[in-house]
Each structure stands twice: as C-alpha cells, then as structure tokens.
Motif scaffolding. Structure first.
Motif, PDB file in Angstrom:
ATOM      1  N   SER A   3     -34.477  19.082 -38.788  1.00  0.00           N
ATOM      2  CA  SER A   3     -33.538  18.677 -37.734  1.00  0.00           C
ATOM      3  C   SER A   3     -33.772  17.235 -37.286  1.00  0.00           C
ATOM      4  CB  SER A   3     -33.635  19.632 -36.543  1.00  0.00           C
ATOM      5  OG  SER A   3     -34.969  19.690 -36.061  1.00  0.00           O
ATOM      6  N   THR A   4     -35.028  16.778 -37.307  1.00  0.00           N
ATOM      7  CA  THR A   4     -35.317  15.398 -36.912  1.00  0.00           C
ATOM      8  C   THR A   4     -34.694  14.400 -37.891  1.00  0.00           C
ATOM      9  OG1 THR A   4     -37.439  15.713 -38.005  1.00  0.00           O
ATOM     10  CG2 THR A   4     -37.445  15.803 -35.607  1.00  0.00           C
ATOM     11  N   ASP A   5     -34.607  14.768 -39.164  1.00  0.00           N
ATOM     12  CA  ASP A   5     -34.007  13.891 -40.173  1.00  0.00           C
ATOM     13  C   ASP A   5     -32.490  13.897 -40.076  1.00  0.00           C
ATOM     14  OD1 ASP A   5     -36.157  13.363 -42.862  1.00  0.00           O
ATOM     15  OD2 ASP A   5     -36.765  14.382 -41.057  1.00  0.00           O
ATOM     16  N   LEU A   6     -31.906  15.038 -39.683  1.00  0.00           N
ATOM     17  CA  LEU A   6     -30.449  15.123 -39.542  1.00  0.00           C
ATOM     18  C   LEU A   6     -29.933  14.052 -38.590  1.00  0.00           C
ATOM     19  CD1 LEU A   6     -29.657  18.941 -39.395  1.00  0.00           C
ATOM     20  CD2 LEU A   6     -28.840  17.302 -41.091  1.00  0.00           C
ATOM     21  N   SER A   7     -30.640  13.890 -37.469  1.00  0.00           N
ATOM     22  CA  SER A   7     -30.185  12.908 -36.477  1.00  0.00           C
ATOM     23  C   SER A   7     -30.374  11.473 -36.971  1.00  0.00           C
ATOM     24  CB  SER A   7     -30.914  13.115 -35.149  1.00  0.00           C
ATOM     25  OG  SER A   7     -32.313  13.010 -35.336  1.00  0.00           O
ATOM     26  N   ALA A   8     -31.290  11.261 -37.927  1.00  0.00           N
ATOM     27  CA  ALA A   8     -31.523   9.910 -38.462  1.00  0.00           C
ATOM     28  C   ALA A   8     -30.506   9.530 -39.539  1.00  0.00           C
ATOM     29  CB  ALA A   8     -32.933   9.813 -39.036  1.00  0.00           C
ATOM     30  N   LEU A   9     -29.800  10.526 -40.072  1.00  0.00           N
ATOM     31  CA  LEU A   9     -28.794  10.265 -41.107  1.00  0.00           C
ATOM     32  C   LEU A   9     -27.447   9.924 -40.468  1.00  0.00           C
ATOM     33  CD1 LEU A   9     -29.860  13.167 -43.464  1.00  0.00           C
ATOM     34  CD2 LEU A   9     -29.901  10.745 -44.081  1.00  0.00           C
ATOM     35  N   PRO A  10     -26.580   9.201 -41.190  1.00  0.00           N
ATOM     36  CA  PRO A  10     -25.266   8.822 -40.627  1.00  0.00           C
ATOM     37  C   PRO A  10     -24.444  10.038 -40.203  1.00  0.00           C
ATOM     38  CG  PRO A  10     -25.690   7.656 -42.689  1.00  0.00           C
ATOM     39  CD  PRO A  10     -26.765   8.689 -42.556  1.00  0.00           C
ATOM     40  N   PRO A  11     -23.474   9.836 -39.315  1.00  0.00           N
ATOM     41  CA  PRO A  11     -22.635  10.954 -38.863  1.00  0.00           C
ATOM     42  C   PRO A  11     -21.700  11.469 -39.961  1.00  0.00           C
ATOM     43  CG  PRO A  11     -21.891   8.893 -37.895  1.00  0.00           C
ATOM     44  CD  PRO A  11     -23.141   8.588 -38.649  1.00  0.00           C
ATOM     45  N   VAL A  12     -21.134  12.636 -39.721  1.00  0.00           N
ATOM     46  CA  VAL A  12     -20.173  13.258 -40.649  1.00  0.00           C
ATOM     47  C   VAL A  12     -19.010  12.298 -40.884  1.00  0.00           C
ATOM     48  CG1 VAL A  12     -18.547  15.177 -40.937  1.00  0.00           C
ATOM     49  CG2 VAL A  12     -20.813  15.606 -39.971  1.00  0.00           C
ATOM     50  N   GLY A  13     -18.617  12.170 -42.145  1.00  0.00           N
ATOM     51  CA  GLY A  13     -17.515  11.297 -42.524  1.00  0.00           C
ATOM     52  C   GLY A  13     -17.966   9.956 -43.072  1.00  0.00           C
ATOM     53  N   GLU A  14     -19.229   9.618 -42.842  1.00  0.00           N
ATOM     54  CA  GLU A  14     -19.751   8.347 -43.342  1.00  0.00           C
ATOM     55  C   GLU A  14     -20.594   8.555 -44.592  1.00  0.00           C
ATOM     56  OE1 GLU A  14     -21.639   5.785 -40.548  1.00  0.00           O
ATOM     57  OE2 GLU A  14     -20.029   5.993 -39.067  1.00  0.00           O
ATOM     58  N   THR A  15     -20.825   7.455 -45.313  1.00  0.00           N
ATOM     59  CA  THR A  15     -21.650   7.511 -46.514  1.00  0.00           C
ATOM     60  C   THR A  15     -23.123   7.496 -46.121  1.00  0.00           C
ATOM     61  OG1 THR A  15     -19.985   6.342 -47.800  1.00  0.00           O
ATOM     62  CG2 THR A  15     -22.214   6.332 -48.684  1.00  0.00           C
ATOM     63  N   GLY A  16     -23.892   8.359 -46.765  1.00  0.00           N
ATOM     64  CA  GLY A  16     -25.319   8.419 -46.489  1.00  0.00           C
ATOM     65  C   GLY A  16     -26.112   8.657 -47.758  1.00  0.00           C
TER      66      GLY A  16
END
Length: 196
Positions: free
Chosen positions: A32-45
């Motif tokens: 869960s800590t990594d989820l928040s560090a990744l770009p939001p839904v709809g963006e490239t990550g």
C-alpha cells in the motif's frame, strides 16, 4: 524475466495495481505504501516487478522503485516471511522508517507493524541489520554507490563496504582511471572486507 512494466495505470485497490501495456492488463500485488508513490489512475507509470511461481500459484509483485523491490527480496530471506508477509510488512512501515528501526534495533517499532510478531521481528533484526541502509549508504558511497551495492549483494554489510571502498581509494595509484580503477577498487575492497 520481467524487470519492470510501463503502461497506463488503470486501477488501484488496497494492495493491487492494474496497469495496461500493449493491450494486456496486468494485476500486480503492490504494498500500500508503494501504491501511493505511483502515479494516479489514468497516467503512465512504471512498476518494478518480481514473479512468484510454484505449482499451484503464479503471482506478480510490484514496487514503486528498484530499492523497494530489493527490500522485498531481502525480507524473503528472513525465515518465516513469504511474499504475502513481506508485502504486508512493507505496507505497514515506510522505507526510511524500516531502515531506521533495523539500524537502531528498535524491536518495539517492528512489532508494531501489522502482522509482524515478536519472533519474526527478532529474526528480521538478526538477518537484515546493516543490509537495508540503501538511501543513507548510497549517499555516503558517492561515486562508488554501484560498487557498494555489488558488495552488499555478495553478503557484505553495506556500511562496511562503503568504508572499505573509501580506504581502498586512498591506497589506489593515481595512474588508474575509469573501468580499470573501479575493478581495482572492487578487488581491494573485497580484500579489506575479508580481513575484518
């Protein structure tokens, strides 16, 4: 195998990331800590991955960066911690806080991580002290960060590896440069570490 996957983030759940690339949507277990560090839904990550495979199960695990994946792989070396447990631990404590707790032998902080009991926390302290100081030791290693990482991967304590590299550098003749210099530093650091 897979090193990372880059694509459009299509969904985020409690500990799952969905990412689409080339017409394939991947379902990846992520702390869960990594989820928040990744770009939001709809963006490239980009998510760094590790594939778990056994006869009855195949699961892809993902992390916001290579350091987080390295932490996950170190946690798997601790007796009693499997992939699901490692993800839960990483979701319950941030990277710097985990590194600090291990470095300071803060058993109380580790025990406070959801799903981590006293015995497993003690095993983590024994197995990982000095091995997860990625950010601080990489900074201290300066231009020899990659060499320090390579020495740590061989099982040497990262702090000691940094010190050995610095000592080796003072003993190195000035006529060596580039790759030749790095090779000589690496050899000398191993000799110094083996002597400890």
């Amino acid at each position: 195998m897979f090193n990372s996957i880059r694509g459009i983030i299509t969904g985020k759940n409690v500990d799952t990331l969905c990412i689409e690339t080339g017409g394939v949507e991947w379902d990846i277990t992520v702390p869960s800590t990594d989820l928040s560090a990744l770009p939001p839904v709809g963006e490239t990550g980009r998510v760094f991955t590790w594939l778990f495979h056994k006869e009855t199960e195949m699961r892809l695990y993902g992390f916001s960066d290579n350091k987080r994946r390295a932490t996950f792989l170190e946690l798997l070396k601790v007796e009693g911690i499997g992939p699901k447990g490692a993800i839960k631990i990483m979701g319950g404590i941030g990277q710097e806080e985990l590194e600090t707790a291990l470095e300071n032998e803060d058993l109380g902080r580790l025990e406070a991580v959801p799903g981590l009991g006293k015995k497993t926390a003690q095993k983590m302290l024994l197995a990982l002290k000095g091995k997860l100081t990625f950010s601080k030791e990489t900074e201290r290693a300066g231009p020899y960060a990659e060499l320090a990482e390579a020495l740590a991967a061989m099982g040497y304590d990262k702090r000691q590896a940094v010190e050995a590299l610095k000592t080796a550098e003072t003993e190195l003749p000035d006529n060596k440069n580039g790759a030749e210099r790095e090779q000589e530093l690496f050899k000398r650091a191993i000799i110094l570490l083996a002597g400890n």
